[in-house]
Design a protein around this motif. Structure first.
Motif, mmCIF file in Angstrom:
data_model
loop_
_atom_site.group_PDB
_atom_site.id
_atom_site.type_symbol
_atom_site.label_atom_id
_atom_site.label_comp_id
_atom_site.label_asym_id
_atom_site.label_seq_id
_atom_site.Cartn_x
_atom_site.Cartn_y
_atom_site.Cartn_z
ATOM 1 N N ALA A 111 0.832 -1.200 0.000
ATOM 2 C CA ALA A 111 0.000 0.000 0.000
ATOM 3 C C ALA A 111 0.869 1.253 0.000
ATOM 4 C CB ALA A 111 -0.924 -0.013 1.210
ATOM 5 N N ARG A 112 2.022 1.193 0.685
ATOM 6 C CA ARG A 112 2.921 2.344 0.748
ATOM 7 C C ARG A 112 3.461 2.686 -0.640
ATOM 8 N NH1 ARG A 112 8.287 2.723 4.684
ATOM 9 N NH2 ARG A 112 8.928 4.842 4.048
ATOM 10 N N THR A 113 3.834 1.637 -1.381
ATOM 11 C CA THR A 113 4.361 1.847 -2.745
ATOM 12 C C THR A 113 3.282 2.402 -3.656
ATOM 13 O OG1 THR A 113 5.880 -0.005 -2.426
ATOM 14 C CG2 THR A 113 5.524 0.759 -4.686
ATOM 15 N N MET A 114 2.073 1.856 -3.533
ATOM 16 C CA MET A 114 0.972 2.331 -4.366
ATOM 17 C C MET A 114 0.641 3.782 -4.039
ATOM 18 S SD MET A 114 -0.784 1.302 -6.823
ATOM 19 C CE MET A 114 -2.121 2.007 -7.796
ATOM 20 N N GLY A 115 0.714 4.136 -2.753
ATOM 21 C CA GLY A 115 0.476 5.522 -2.363
ATOM 22 C C GLY A 115 1.508 6.450 -2.968
ATOM 23 N N ARG A 116 2.746 5.971 -3.031
ATOM 24 C CA ARG A 116 3.815 6.773 -3.642
ATOM 25 C C ARG A 116 3.533 6.986 -5.115
ATOM 26 N NH1 ARG A 116 7.417 6.080 -8.091
ATOM 27 N NH2 ARG A 116 9.127 7.546 -7.774
ATOM 28 N N HIS A 117 3.066 5.924 -5.802
ATOM 29 C CA HIS A 117 2.760 6.043 -7.230
ATOM 30 C C HIS A 117 1.619 7.029 -7.466
ATOM 31 C CE1 HIS A 117 5.634 3.066 -8.175
ATOM 32 N NE2 HIS A 117 4.908 1.988 -7.934
ATOM 33 N N LEU A 118 0.614 6.981 -6.610
ATOM 34 C CA LEU A 118 -0.518 7.909 -6.753
ATOM 35 C C LEU A 118 -0.056 9.353 -6.581
ATOM 36 C CD1 LEU A 118 -3.313 5.991 -4.796
ATOM 37 C CD2 LEU A 118 -3.332 6.549 -7.233
ATOM 38 N N ARG A 119 0.779 9.592 -5.551
ATOM 39 C CA ARG A 119 1.283 10.948 -5.323
ATOM 40 C C ARG A 119 2.124 11.419 -6.492
ATOM 41 N NH1 ARG A 119 2.100 8.688 -0.218
ATOM 42 N NH2 ARG A 119 4.328 8.400 -0.650
ATOM 43 N N GLU A 120 2.976 10.552 -7.018
ATOM 44 C CA GLU A 120 3.840 10.926 -8.134
ATOM 45 C C GLU A 120 3.024 11.253 -9.381
ATOM 46 O OE1 GLU A 120 7.176 11.434 -8.527
ATOM 47 O OE2 GLU A 120 7.112 11.446 -6.330
ATOM 48 N N SER A 121 1.970 10.469 -9.622
ATOM 49 C CA SER A 121 1.150 10.721 -10.810
ATOM 50 C C SER A 121 0.442 12.070 -10.714
ATOM 51 C CB SER A 121 0.124 9.596 -10.996
ATOM 52 O OG SER A 121 -0.807 9.556 -9.921
ATOM 53 N N LEU A 122 -0.051 12.402 -9.507
ATOM 54 C CA LEU A 122 -0.727 13.688 -9.319
ATOM 55 C C LEU A 122 0.256 14.848 -9.395
ATOM 56 C CD1 LEU A 122 -3.184 12.703 -6.443
ATOM 57 C CD2 LEU A 122 -3.775 13.235 -8.812
ATOM 58 N N LYS A 123 1.454 14.677 -8.812
ATOM 59 C CA LYS A 123 2.484 15.724 -8.890
ATOM 60 C C LYS A 123 2.892 15.963 -10.338
ATOM 61 C CE LYS A 123 4.584 14.959 -4.327
ATOM 62 N NZ LYS A 123 5.801 14.482 -3.622
ATOM 63 N N SER A 124 2.972 14.898 -11.095
ATOM 64 C CA SER A 124 3.379 15.011 -12.499
ATOM 65 C C SER A 124 2.394 15.857 -13.289
ATOM 66 C CB SER A 124 3.491 13.624 -13.114
ATOM 67 O OG SER A 124 3.796 13.710 -14.485
ATOM 68 N N LEU A 125 1.104 15.699 -12.977
ATOM 69 C CA LEU A 125 0.091 16.502 -13.669
ATOM 70 C C LEU A 125 0.334 17.987 -13.414
ATOM 71 C CD1 LEU A 125 -3.202 14.486 -12.949
ATOM 72 C CD2 LEU A 125 -1.836 14.484 -15.037
ATOM 73 N N GLY A 126 0.720 18.340 -12.176
ATOM 74 C CA GLY A 126 0.982 19.740 -11.842
ATOM 75 C C GLY A 126 2.269 20.254 -12.439
ATOM 76 N N ARG A 127 3.338 19.421 -12.397
ATOM 77 C CA ARG A 127 4.632 19.854 -12.933
ATOM 78 C C ARG A 127 4.572 20.085 -14.442
ATOM 79 N NH1 ARG A 127 6.995 15.799 -9.401
ATOM 80 N NH2 ARG A 127 7.059 14.399 -11.208
ATOM 81 N N ASN A 128 3.766 19.284 -15.119
ATOM 82 C CA ASN A 128 3.674 19.389 -16.580
ATOM 83 C C ASN A 128 2.289 19.925 -16.957
ATOM 84 O OD1 ASN A 128 6.261 17.728 -17.446
ATOM 85 N ND2 ASN A 128 5.234 16.564 -15.832
#
Length: 294
Positions: free
Chosen positions: A3-20
């Motif tokens: 669950a920790r890894t999946m949470g990291r992936h979710l955060r990264e995907s959302l951050k990516s939307l903002g960065r780009n």
């Protein structure tokens, strides 16, 4: 996957939307425009398909009996027609009822025939499969005490051909729009990933697995698909509901009736959401694949 890894992936995907943000806007816009076109076309085609089905189901065979046929023979013929393979429904109209229909259509001058009605009883027959109407009519025409069998011979075949052609053209156009949407959105997402190719290479060089690199991009595709499907769903829901409210009361013809807003709109919105997510995931998956070959 933890669950920790999946949470990291979710955060990264959302951050990516903002960065780009600009590429996110381009991708979402591409999804929005294409899904809006697809959604409008689906609404039109589903209603046209409903119209086609109503026309097909309205096709019937008129079986006119010999005027001299007695009541016992009429009943026997009706039972025989009901038992004919492929017959769905049979409505019996007496010769007096047939004459009343003619008087209503052609005028009171025909009232003089009420004293000596020259018509025969009639059966109105519907086939289980409208496309086999001609086959059923030919079978019934071989029975005794039949004066005439009318079902629009020649015209009905042309009607069914036109309806089938319309359906096929609609399916082809919808598929063409979907493939076009997948191509455009895939290319848009690919531009986003190309801009981050260096980041992917570094992650691979430090030992990240393919799935670890891929999942954030796939999730990003999910977000793009969801965001891109919101506007089409809202626009189609409001527009179709307004169209139904304004026009349905004016449509007196039973053949042409708009599909009820519920559950039709829910089905269309569910389909649009699924297509948006699928296209986003597919575009991300295919675009990131080549960067994993390091």
């Amino acid at each position: 996957m933890k669950a920790r890894t999946m949470g990291r992936h979710l955060r990264e995907s959302l951050k990516s939307l903002g960065r780009n943000s600009w590429m996110t806007f381009a991708s979402v816009s591409a999804v929005t425009v294409t899904l809006l076109l697809v959604g409008v076309f689906i609404v039109i085609m589903m209603n046209l398909n409903q119209l086609a089905e109503n026309i097909e189901n309205d096709v019937e065979i008129k079986v006119v009996m010999e005027p001299a046929t007695d009541a016992e023979a009429v009943k026997a013929l009706e039972n025989k027609v009901r038992k004919t393979p492929g017959v769905k429904e049979v409505i019996h109209a007496t010769k007096d009822e047939e004459l009343d229909k003619m008087i209503k259509s052609f005028g009171d001058e025909l009232n003089l025939y009420k004293q000596s009605n020259p018509l025969g009883d009639a059966l109105y027959v519907k086939a289980t499969d409208p496309h086999k109407t001609a086959e059923v009519a030919e079978k019934i025409n071989t029975y005794d005490n039949i004066y005439q069998v009318v079902y629009g011979e020649g015209k009905i075949e042309k009607l069914f051909n036109v309806l089938n052609m319309s359906r096929n053209i609609g399916i082809v156009l919808i598929l063409a729009l979907l493939f076009t949407a997948m191509f455009l959105i895939s290319n848009t997402i690919r531009l986003t990933i190309v801009a981050r190719g260096r980041e992917i290479e570094i992650m691979k060089l430090v030992g990240a697995t393919n799935s670890f690199v891929r999942i954030p991009f796939v999730l990003e595709g999910v977000w793009l698909g969801v965001l891109g499907s919101i506007i089409p769903m809202v626009v189609i829901s409001i527009s179709y509901n307004e169209l139904y409210t304004q026009w349905q009361p004016r449509l007196q013809n039973e053949l042409f009736q708009l599909l009820n807003t519920t559950p039709f709109i829910l089905q269309v919105n569910g389909l649009l959401l699924f297509m948006g997510v699928f296209i986003g995931v597919w575009g991300s998956f295919m675009s990131v694949r080549k960067f994993l070959r390091v």
